[in-house]
Every structure is written in C-alpha cells, then in structure tokens.
Design a protein around this motif. Sequence first.
Motif, mmCIF file in Angstrom:
data_model
loop_
_atom_site.group_PDB
_atom_site.id
_atom_site.type_symbol
_atom_site.label_atom_id
_atom_site.label_comp_id
_atom_site.label_asym_id
_atom_site.label_seq_id
_atom_site.Cartn_x
_atom_site.Cartn_y
_atom_site.Cartn_z
ATOM 1 N N ARG A 65 -6.141 29.301 42.553
ATOM 2 C CA ARG A 65 -6.534 29.575 41.174
ATOM 3 C C ARG A 65 -5.311 29.437 40.275
ATOM 4 O O ARG A 65 -4.178 29.350 40.745
ATOM 5 C CB ARG A 65 -7.127 30.971 41.071
ATOM 6 N N SER A 113 -17.516 23.314 40.095
ATOM 7 C CA SER A 113 -18.789 23.947 39.750
ATOM 8 C C SER A 113 -19.633 24.063 41.012
ATOM 9 O O SER A 113 -19.782 23.102 41.762
ATOM 10 C CB SER A 113 -19.553 23.112 38.726
ATOM 11 N N THR A 153 -24.472 27.670 42.532
ATOM 12 C CA THR A 153 -24.826 29.029 42.117
ATOM 13 C C THR A 153 -24.598 29.255 40.631
ATOM 14 O O THR A 153 -24.970 30.287 40.093
ATOM 15 C CB THR A 153 -23.989 30.059 42.887
ATOM 16 N N ASN A 170 -21.513 29.346 39.342
ATOM 17 C CA ASN A 170 -20.113 29.770 39.192
ATOM 18 C C ASN A 170 -19.213 28.558 38.993
ATOM 19 O O ASN A 170 -19.470 27.490 39.545
ATOM 20 C CB ASN A 170 -19.644 30.547 40.415
ATOM 21 N N LYS A 171 -18.154 28.752 38.205
ATOM 22 C CA LYS A 171 -17.159 27.700 37.975
ATOM 23 C C LYS A 171 -15.782 28.290 38.206
ATOM 24 O O LYS A 171 -15.516 29.430 37.818
ATOM 25 C CB LYS A 171 -17.253 27.155 36.556
ATOM 26 N N PHE A 172 -14.910 27.493 38.819
ATOM 27 C CA PHE A 172 -13.554 27.928 39.094
ATOM 28 C C PHE A 172 -12.570 26.858 38.642
ATOM 29 O O PHE A 172 -12.785 25.678 38.906
ATOM 30 C CB PHE A 172 -13.363 28.186 40.594
#
Length: 75
Positions: free
Chosen positions: A6, A31, A34, A36-38
């Motif tokens: 991260r 992406s 679900t 969620n994005k990181f």
Amino acid sequence: MITVTRLNGRKMSINALFIETVEATPDTIISLTTGNKFIVLETVEDVVSLIRQYLSQIGLVGASALRHKEEEAEE
C-alpha cells in the motif's frame, strides 16, 4: 493470494481471483469484484505478473492453455 504494498508501505495480501481490473492513473489501482479498491506501489505490469504467477501455482493458467491447445487441434 498476491502480496502488494500500500502507499503507506504496509504489505497486504489480496485474493487474485477477486481482481476485476488493475489500472494506472498514474497510481496503480486494483479493483475487486467486491467493489473494494486499493492503491498500491507496484506497477500494473508487476501486479499482472504476480497474478499470472499465482494462477500458474494453483494450476489455472496451465489448464486454460491446455484446453485452448486441445480446441485448436479439433478444428
């Protein structure tokens, strides 16, 4: 699972089977299906390579290539 970094430097593991897209904006955003994005430090190419390695380890890449080869032989 693939391990990525991260922006704060902390490592995290993501289930590669849930990855829907990987894009550069210019940060790399992963992406998931679900929703969620990181944002991660790795490049898109690095993430794709990690995904390929993971899929190969669990036998999905080889099975797909073998099936494709068999379909071509039938034609």
